[in-house]
Design an enzyme around this catalytic site. Structure first.
Site, PDB file in Angstrom:
ATOM      1  N   ASP A 182       0.824  -1.225   0.000  1.00 35.29           N
ATOM      2  CA  ASP A 182       0.000   0.000   0.000  1.00 35.29           C
ATOM      3  C   ASP A 182       0.853   1.269   0.000  1.00 35.29           C
ATOM      4  OD1 ASP A 182      -2.344  -1.693   0.391  1.00 35.29           O
ATOM      5  OD2 ASP A 182      -1.722  -1.822   2.482  1.00 35.29           O
ATOM      6  N   GLU A 183       2.038   1.203  -0.622  1.00 36.01           N
ATOM      7  CA  GLU A 183       2.937   2.362  -0.604  1.00 36.01           C
ATOM      8  C   GLU A 183       2.661   3.369  -1.721  1.00 36.01           C
ATOM      9  OE1 GLU A 183       5.304  -1.355   0.653  1.00 36.01           O
ATOM     10  OE2 GLU A 183       4.123  -0.762  -1.103  1.00 36.01           O
ATOM     11  N   THR A 228      -6.696 -11.977   2.805  1.00 36.95           N
ATOM     12  CA  THR A 228      -7.833 -11.406   2.080  1.00 36.95           C
ATOM     13  C   THR A 228      -8.910 -12.449   1.828  1.00 36.95           C
ATOM     14  OG1 THR A 228      -6.732 -11.856  -0.023  1.00 36.95           O
ATOM     15  CG2 THR A 228      -6.423  -9.656   0.929  1.00 36.95           C
ATOM     16  N   HIS A 241      -4.224  -2.064  -6.799  1.00 40.22           N
ATOM     17  CA  HIS A 241      -3.535  -0.904  -7.366  1.00 40.22           C
ATOM     18  C   HIS A 241      -4.602   0.086  -7.819  1.00 40.22           C
ATOM     19  CE1 HIS A 241       0.229  -3.277  -7.705  1.00 40.22           C
ATOM     20  NE2 HIS A 241      -0.597  -4.254  -7.997  1.00 40.22           N
ATOM     21  N   ARG A 276     -10.460  -2.588   3.980  1.00 42.52           N
ATOM     22  CA  ARG A 276     -10.097  -2.565   5.392  1.00 42.52           C
ATOM     23  C   ARG A 276      -9.311  -1.298   5.748  1.00 42.52           C
ATOM     24  NH1 ARG A 276      -7.352  -8.318   6.682  1.00 42.52           N
ATOM     25  NH2 ARG A 276      -6.365  -7.924   4.662  1.00 42.52           N
TER      26      ARG A 276
END
Length: 429
Positions: free
Chosen positions: A13-14, A129, A41, A302
């Site tokens: 998640d960068e 997930t 993405h 989330r």
């Protein structure tokens, strides 16, 4: 011609999607080499927002996009994602998209097992997930997997199904579930097979051909180094290797072809799901980071846990993955903070550590050692040159690269592709 490998240097998640999109617009081929449809993405191109989970980011720009053998492929998720993108006007065909014919499949029984395990684990769950990624990798390593190439030989699949179902039936029985419905599984595979096979080919061969022709190849990693099954915060990790070295084994090109390794690094730290997080902020500051950064998962929705930048973890990730330079993202989220902090080390039972230990008990007990810096009142959002940045923001960037012992190659200042400060072009030899 230079190639580039993009990896996340934290817990995923960068902001890889925006950077990969920018690089993909200049690449001749984009390759996914690990993971599945568990890593989201988000791409913003003009007014259009694209959300991808499985397809390489290059597909949006019409660049040759390849799913390598290191990926585990859910054929039904693939079809749904392609249909969604074509509905947004993206053209996807056998000319600009290919799937490795030796790519393992994620089947309904994998999703079942994933969910059953998480449900049974209760408070001790990993936080997957629930999409069957882990069980699919288990079957690959256990030599039970059904692969893309098997879809062309479904009538000769009995022996493989025997091994696969014997394994899963035993596990399902332990959870009080009925055996796998083999007839239903075969029928589902028979229905989806033609759709998947139109894209299937030996992608190592196609990549080798474009490489010889001088193509620029972009290897697109999913998730982050701290989720690597070997080097991450085990057992709170993913089921694949997320380090840059996997670009070779997961695509079919040799390690000499992976080129410039670009580590994507958020200007603060986030994590989804369970596991250690030394700099986590469970206060108003953490909430402020989450709200300003819109920290919700692309795939699961989330809420992400948030904290200060951890230079120890990122330095470790960069060393393990041989990162050439980093892309620092979401700097604008720190705009307006009176003070900002960077973790420079840990305390563990009276000792000071300059690395993150391997054992889960030690990981849970380390206390961050912080260096505090003045924040900045001006905005960094939309900056495209150093002159656009507040002086204190530049000092923050310089301190980050000093502490992680890796230079900054570019800085991202918004989700828009153009809002990028380029220091070193990864595609230039």
């Amino acid at each position: 011609m230079a190639n580039v490998t993009v990896i996340g240097a934290q817990w995923g998640d960068e902001g890889k999607g925006k950077i990969v999109d920018w690089l993909a617009s200049r690449a001749d081929a984009v390759v996914r080499f690990q993971g599945g449809h568990n890593a989201g993405h988000t791409l913003v191109v003009g007014e259009q927002v694209y959300k991808l989970s499985l397809l390489p980011s290059g597909i949006v720009t019409g660049t040759l996009s390849i799913i390598g053998n290191g990926v585990v492929l859910d054929p039904w998720a693939l079809k749904a994602e392609i249909e969604k993108l074509t509905g947004q006007g993206v053209e996807i065909n056998a000319e600009n998209f290919a799937i490795a014919d030796n790519c393992p499949l994620i089947l309904p029984l994998h999703r079942d097992l994933d969910g059953l395990r998480e449900q049974a684990a209760g408070a001790g769950k990993i936080g997957t997930t629930g999409r069957g990624i882990g069980p699919a990798y288990e079957d690959k390593v256990g030599r039970r997997a059904i692969r893309v190439c098997d879809l062309a030989h479904l009538d000769a699949l009995d022996a493989q199904l025997d091994r696969l179902c014997a394994h899963h039936d035993a596990l399902r029985a332990g959870f009080g579930q009925p055996p796998v419905d083999r007839a239903a599984l075969i029928e589902e595979l028979r229905e989806i097979a033609p759709y998947v096979l139109q894209f299937a080919q030996p992608v190592w061969k196609r990549l080798n051909t474009v490489r010889k022709a001088g193509a620029r190849i972009l290897f697109e990693g999913a998730q982050g180094v701290l989720l690597d099954v070997d080097h991450g915060t085990y057992p709170f990790v993913t089921s694949s290797n997320t380090v840059s070295g996997t670009a070779a084994s997961g695509s079919g090109l040799g390690p000499a072809q992976t080129g410039f390794v670009l580590g994507i690094v958020k200007a603060y730290t986030t994590r989804v799901g369970s596991g250690p997080f030394p700099t986590e902020l469970e206060d108003e500051t953490g909430q402020r980071l989450g709200e300003r950064g819109h920290e919700f998962g692309t795939v699961t929705g989330r809420k992400r846990r948030c904290g200060w930048f951890d230079a120890v973890l990122v330095r470790q990730s960069c060393a393990i993955s041989g990162v050439t330079g980093i892309a620092l993202t979401k700097l604008d989220v720190l705009d307006g903070f009176e003070k900002v902090k960077i973790c420079t080390g840990y305390r563990l039972r009276g000792k000071v550590l300059d690395y993150f230990p391997s054992h889960a008990a030690d990981q849970a007990e380390v206390e961050p050692i912080y260096e505090e810096m003045d924040g900045w009142s001006g905005t960094t959002a939309g900056a495209r040159s150093w002159a656009d940045l507040p002086a204190q923001a530049i000092k923050y960037i310089q301190r980050v690269q000093e502490l992680i012992e890796t230079p900054v190659a570019l800085v991202s200042t918004s989700p828009e592709r153009e809002d990028t400060i380029l220091v070193r072009d990864p595609f230039v030899d």
